[in-house]
Design an enzyme around this catalytic site. Structure first.
Site, PDB file in Angstrom:
ATOM      1  N   TYR A  32       0.848  -1.203   0.000  1.00 42.29           N
ATOM      2  CA  TYR A  32       0.000   0.000   0.000  1.00 42.29           C
ATOM      3  C   TYR A  32       0.882   1.251   0.000  1.00 42.29           C
ATOM      4  O   TYR A  32       1.156   1.850   1.028  1.00 42.29           O
ATOM      5  CB  TYR A  32      -0.978  -0.039   1.185  1.00 42.29           C
ATOM      6  CG  TYR A  32      -2.076  -1.038   0.914  1.00 42.29           C
ATOM      7  CD1 TYR A  32      -1.775  -2.400   0.833  1.00 42.29           C
ATOM      8  CD2 TYR A  32      -3.375  -0.643   0.680  1.00 42.29           C
ATOM      9  CE1 TYR A  32      -2.754  -3.333   0.526  1.00 42.29           C
ATOM     10  CE2 TYR A  32      -4.357  -1.564   0.378  1.00 42.29           C
ATOM     11  CZ  TYR A  32      -4.031  -2.907   0.306  1.00 42.29           C
ATOM     12  OH  TYR A  32      -5.003  -3.820  -0.007  1.00 42.29           O
ATOM     13  N   LYS A  45       5.444 -14.562  -0.109  1.00 47.21           N
ATOM     14  CA  LYS A  45       5.857 -14.915  -1.469  1.00 47.21           C
ATOM     15  C   LYS A  45       7.385 -14.802  -1.520  1.00 47.21           C
ATOM     16  O   LYS A  45       7.963 -14.106  -2.368  1.00 47.21           O
ATOM     17  CB  LYS A  45       5.164 -13.939  -2.454  1.00 47.21           C
ATOM     18  CG  LYS A  45       5.376 -14.251  -3.919  1.00 47.21           C
ATOM     19  CD  LYS A  45       4.579 -15.449  -4.415  1.00 47.21           C
ATOM     20  CE  LYS A  45       4.904 -15.722  -5.874  1.00 47.21           C
ATOM     21  NZ  LYS A  45       4.429 -17.033  -6.323  1.00 47.21           N
ATOM     22  N   ASP A  72       0.136 -17.774  -3.430  1.00 45.88           N
ATOM     23  CA  ASP A  72      -0.636 -18.342  -4.548  1.00 45.88           C
ATOM     24  C   ASP A  72      -1.158 -19.733  -4.199  1.00 45.88           C
ATOM     25  O   ASP A  72      -2.322 -20.071  -4.445  1.00 45.88           O
ATOM     26  CB  ASP A  72       0.181 -18.352  -5.849  1.00 45.88           C
ATOM     27  CG  ASP A  72       1.615 -18.805  -5.653  1.00 45.88           C
ATOM     28  OD1 ASP A  72       2.096 -18.765  -4.499  1.00 45.88           O
ATOM     29  OD2 ASP A  72       2.273 -19.204  -6.623  1.00 45.88           O
ATOM     30  N   ASP A  96      -5.574  -8.669   2.450  1.00 47.46           N
ATOM     31  CA  ASP A  96      -6.790  -8.057   1.899  1.00 47.46           C
ATOM     32  C   ASP A  96      -7.467  -9.036   0.941  1.00 47.46           C
ATOM     33  O   ASP A  96      -8.676  -9.277   1.008  1.00 47.46           O
ATOM     34  CB  ASP A  96      -6.380  -6.774   1.160  1.00 47.46           C
ATOM     35  CG  ASP A  96      -7.558  -5.850   0.940  1.00 47.46           C
ATOM     36  OD1 ASP A  96      -8.604  -6.054   1.580  1.00 47.46           O
ATOM     37  OD2 ASP A  96      -7.433  -4.919   0.126  1.00 47.46           O
ATOM     38  N   ASP A 152     -11.026 -11.547   1.599  1.00 46.31           N
ATOM     39  CA  ASP A 152     -12.215 -11.486   0.731  1.00 46.31           C
ATOM     40  C   ASP A 152     -12.549 -12.882   0.207  1.00 46.31           C
ATOM     41  O   ASP A 152     -13.717 -13.272   0.119  1.00 46.31           O
ATOM     42  CB  ASP A 152     -11.974 -10.554  -0.469  1.00 46.31           C
ATOM     43  CG  ASP A 152     -12.406  -9.121  -0.183  1.00 46.31           C
ATOM     44  OD1 ASP A 152     -12.333  -8.728   1.003  1.00 46.31           O
ATOM     45  OD2 ASP A 152     -12.803  -8.410  -1.119  1.00 46.31           O
TER      46      ASP A 152
END
Ligand code: NAD
Length: 360
Positions: free
Chosen positions: A130, A183, A216, A240, A244
């Site tokens: 961000y 990652k 992933d 985030d 969801d």
């Protein structure tokens, strides 16, 4: 307990009014000593105060014991120079709300894609991908030429450490299992630092099992085996997206609650946005904001050593679950024909009939 309510934009005022109402019923039944104070912000103050987050609203949020903030229509805001401050991002930074805690669980009566899951995503809230919050001044996004743009991702040891501690403390009270998601096969330096700090904190919690997954692989495993997870700790953007996804597996965004918490402040905030497509029609699902308010009561109970607030949190969540168990109360996002008002009535009725009486 002094709680500031910020009604937000579009469906925000509808679901915050419903949430305020059930809190008033809860307070009346349990004598929690809640003082609920509403402050206009968002598009409602853009003309009058030339800002979507007037200074006095931020001050009120800072002075309160807790805040309930409904979603805001940030996509419609003008640039910052014209008063369009993103209240979510601004308040999170100003009050140092570094932990975004997002539970997802299957609930009876709701169409769940997952058979059985009960997990919490603990998402770092102050840095990561961000770029708007990563610099001392201005944004961490640059455009050196018309056809090239760059963004700065920030990962700091201190932020990783404190988010890891929130995750391990939470897991210690649940199923004692933390999965760290990263990652590091690609982002070797930044996610390498994240791993180093999480592993350090894990040493302080010998009873909690720690494992790790690449983001992933996690996105796929969450769909195949959602019941395999307890607490997931990760950085801002991954958290985030994964939260969801987790929400979609069990009832959707209308049930996705969240708490943004720091050491001294906390804000209850649903995961979803301001849903302009259904605003003003009285059909928004208020459950996510109500469940977020229950999380705030629970946080306040621990912070102020007031067990009665935890009783209130349990009763509020139990009453939302009871309302969800009857499909007649379901709003259209859950496949029903119910309204915001009907849902709030069902929650209020359940609180009224199940409270243990006055417990001052
Ligand atoms: P959204 O979450 O508002 O809506 C996505 C879909 O979910 C829509 O179809 C909407 O009708 C539905 N939905 C969301 N919440 C619902 C609820 N409580 N009940 C029933 N249906 C619901 O996402 P979006 O459309 O991408 O964004 C709309 C606005 O919200 C934008 O201005 C965006 O910037 C803003 N936003 C704000 C926040 C926040 O305040 N924390 C978070 C995300 C997006």
């Amino acid at each position: 307990m002094h709680i500031v309510i910020l009604p937000g934009d579009d469906i925000g005022p509808e679901i915050s009014a419903a949430t305020k109402r059930v809190l008033e019923v809860l307070d009346e039944k349990l004598n929690l000593g809640l003082r609920l104070e509403e402050h206009a912000m968002g598009l409602a103050t853009l003309d009058s105060h030339a800002s979507t987050l007037p200074r006095e609203v931020l001050d009120a949020a800072r002075a309160a014991d807790g805040v309930i903030m409904a979603p805001v229509s940030t996509y419609d805001y003008p640039p910052v120079e014209q008063g369009g401050i993103n209240p979510s991002a601004h308040i999170r930074i100003a009050l140092d709300l570094y932990a975004n805690i997002r539970p997802s669980r299957t609930r009876a009566g709701v169409h769940n894609v997952a058979a059985d899951m009960n997990l919490v995503v603990v998402r770092e809230n102050t840095e990561g991908f961000y770029a708007d919050r990563n610099m001392l001044g201005g944004s961490g996004e640059f455009q050196p030429s018309e056809d090239m743009a760059l963004a700065v991702r920030k990962i700091s040891a201190a932020a990783c450490q404190r988010i890891a501690r929130v995750a391990f403390e939470l897991a210690n009270r649940r199923d004692k299992h933390v999965t760290m998601v990263h990652k590091a096969n690609v982002l070797k330096v930044t996610d390498g630092l994240f791993i180093r700090e999480v592993v350090k904190v894990a040493d302080e919690f010998p009873d909690v099992r720690l494992d790790e997954m690449l983001v992933d692989a996690m996105a796929a495993r969450l769909i195949r085996e959602p019941g395999a997870f307890d607490v997931i700790v990760t950085s801002n953007m991954y958290g985030d997206i994964l939260s969801d996804e987790a929400a979609a597996l069990c009832g959707g965004l209308g049930l996705a609650s969240a708490l943004n918490a720091g050491d001294r402040h906390a804000i209850a905030q649903a995961v979803h946005g301001s849903a302009p497509d259904i605003a003003g029609r009285g059909i928004a699902n208020p459950a996510a904001l109500m469940l977020s308010a229950a999380m705030l009561l629970d946080w306040l109970a621990t912070r102020h050593d007031r067990p009665l607030l935890a009783v209130g949190a349990d009763l509020l969540e139990g009453s939302v679950n009871a309302a969800l168990a009857d499909s007649k109360n379901h709003t259209p996002d859950l496949g029903g024909q119910g309204t915001t008002q009907r849902f709030a009535n069902a929650v209020s009725d359940h609180i009224q009939s199940n409270a243990r009486g006055n417990q001052a």
